[in-house]
Motif scaffolding. Structure first.
Motif, PDB file in Angstrom:
ATOM      1  N   ASP A  55      14.355 -29.822  24.864  1.00  0.00           N
ATOM      2  CA  ASP A  55      14.917 -28.621  24.257  1.00  0.00           C
ATOM      3  C   ASP A  55      15.164 -28.841  22.760  1.00  0.00           C
ATOM      4  OD1 ASP A  55      14.851 -27.485  26.719  1.00  0.00           O
ATOM      5  OD2 ASP A  55      16.967 -26.908  26.773  1.00  0.00           O
ATOM      6  N   LEU A  56      15.087 -27.758  22.021  1.00  0.00           N
ATOM      7  CA  LEU A  56      15.316 -27.817  20.581  1.00  0.00           C
ATOM      8  C   LEU A  56      16.786 -27.579  20.259  1.00  0.00           C
ATOM      9  CD1 LEU A  56      12.259 -25.733  19.290  1.00  0.00           C
ATOM     10  CD2 LEU A  56      12.416 -28.206  19.632  1.00  0.00           C
ATOM     11  N   VAL A  57      17.184 -28.051  19.094  1.00  0.00           N
ATOM     12  CA  VAL A  57      18.515 -27.771  18.550  1.00  0.00           C
ATOM     13  C   VAL A  57      18.340 -27.372  17.095  1.00  0.00           C
ATOM     14  CG1 VAL A  57      19.673 -29.417  20.086  1.00  0.00           C
ATOM     15  CG2 VAL A  57      18.897 -30.167  17.825  1.00  0.00           C
ATOM     16  N   MET A  58      19.410 -26.834  16.503  1.00  0.00           N
ATOM     17  CA  MET A  58      19.376 -26.498  15.081  1.00  0.00           C
ATOM     18  C   MET A  58      19.845 -27.711  14.285  1.00  0.00           C
ATOM     19  SD  MET A  58      18.517 -24.183  12.968  1.00  0.00           S
ATOM     20  CE  MET A  58      18.404 -22.818  14.150  1.00  0.00           C
ATOM     21  N   MET A  59      19.098 -28.045  13.228  1.00  0.00           N
ATOM     22  CA  MET A  59      19.435 -29.196  12.397  1.00  0.00           C
ATOM     23  C   MET A  59      19.640 -28.767  10.948  1.00  0.00           C
ATOM     24  SD  MET A  59      18.130 -31.540  10.002  1.00  0.00           S
ATOM     25  CE  MET A  59      16.343 -31.428  10.147  1.00  0.00           C
ATOM     26  N   ARG A  60      20.694 -29.302  10.349  1.00  0.00           N
ATOM     27  CA  ARG A  60      20.945 -29.103   8.922  1.00  0.00           C
ATOM     28  C   ARG A  60      21.080 -30.491   8.292  1.00  0.00           C
ATOM     29  NH1 ARG A  60      22.507 -23.977   7.527  1.00  0.00           N
ATOM     30  NH2 ARG A  60      23.602 -24.694   5.649  1.00  0.00           N
ATOM     31  N   SER A  61      20.231 -30.812   7.325  1.00  0.00           N
ATOM     32  CA  SER A  61      20.341 -32.096   6.632  1.00  0.00           C
ATOM     33  C   SER A  61      20.786 -31.852   5.196  1.00  0.00           C
ATOM     34  CB  SER A  61      19.016 -32.864   6.666  1.00  0.00           C
ATOM     35  OG  SER A  61      18.014 -32.186   5.948  1.00  0.00           O
ATOM     36  N   ARG A  62      21.629 -32.779   4.712  1.00  0.00           N
ATOM     37  CA  ARG A  62      22.250 -32.600   3.395  1.00  0.00           C
ATOM     38  C   ARG A  62      22.326 -33.939   2.665  1.00  0.00           C
ATOM     39  NH1 ARG A  62      25.227 -30.080   7.225  1.00  0.00           N
ATOM     40  NH2 ARG A  62      26.611 -31.876   7.363  1.00  0.00           N
TER      41      ARG A  62
END
Length: 239
Positions: free
Chosen positions: A120-127
């Motif tokens: 399954d996919l998830v939402m990713m935020r990289s900073r």
């Protein structure tokens, strides 16, 4: 059982000794390091080896050289991270650069923490966290799609109030978190992203945020240069 001998190159061993003395205060801010000749004698090492050790400390920001005067301990204070706090989106002297936002297959430890089924996919935020123009932390935060899809967490732009505010607005305020801290050598992406000197390890902070009823709503991987940070923990006194 025989103990393992230190396998590191001699210049790394010497840099480690001097680094420990600086961090403990045995060598104080502004104090001049002993001369190269003194260090050659003390460590029974070649001049070139001492110079490599000192260059490592210069690259890491522990010392600086003054032409014709010598090498001095820098006025350098580590970034102290209170591990029990969630850094605000724009703390004083800091700014975030948003690197990437999108749906991804999470690393195994993230999937396990979020309870995400295999595949399954998830939402990713990289900073990238920057302090006075210098990169100091890379982070990847992951959110279940049923929470993040179609929300500010999925938008390729900064979030007013940061992710904690977005989660709270969605009905998933932070109730508590768990941290796992480890130390390892950096990946190439981390060396280049954080502009790390050679031979510097990184802190890997794995944080899981829980909301109501122990529901995991965020898992983050935060990478910090080991030469820049101290992690501070505080336990409240018993009532």
């Amino acid at each position: 059982m025989a103990r393992r001998l230190d396998p590191r190159p001699r210049h790394q061993q010497i840099a480690a000794e001097l680094r420990a003395e600086i961090m403990s205060g045995a060598l104080k801010t502004g104090e001049q390091l002993p001369s190269t000749a003194h260090l050659v004698t003390r460590f029974n090492a070649a001049n070139a080896t001492i110079q490599r050790a000192l260059q490592s400390l210069k690259d890491e920001g522990f010392v600086r050289g003054h032409a014709g005067k010598g090498v001095f301990v820098r006025d350098r204070h580590p970034f102290v991270v209170k591990a029990a706090t969630y850094k605000s989106p724009s703390p004083q002297g800091y700014s975030y650069e948003l690197l990437k936002v999108g749906e991804v297959r999470p690393p195994n430890d993230v999937a396990a923490a979020l309870g995400t089924p295999d595949g399954d996919l998830v939402m990713m935020r990289s900073r990238l966290l920057v302090h006075d123009g210098d990169p100091v932390e890379l982070s990847w935060s992951y959110y279940p799609l049923h929470i993040a899809a179609g929300t500010p967490l999925a938008a390729n732009k900064k979030i007013r109030g940061g992710a904690p505010q977005a989660l709270a607005d969605l009905g998933f305020p932070e109730q508590y978190f768990e941290d796992r801290i480890s130390v390892r050598q950096p990946t190439t992406e981390e060396v280049e992203g954080l502009d790390l000197p050679a031979d510097v390890p990184v802190f890997r902070q794995f944080r899981v945020i829980y909301s109501h009823a122990g529901q995991p709503v965020e898992a983050s991987i935060l990478i910090k240069g080991g030469h820049l940070y101290e992690l501070a923990y505080q336990q409240a006194a018993d009532a």
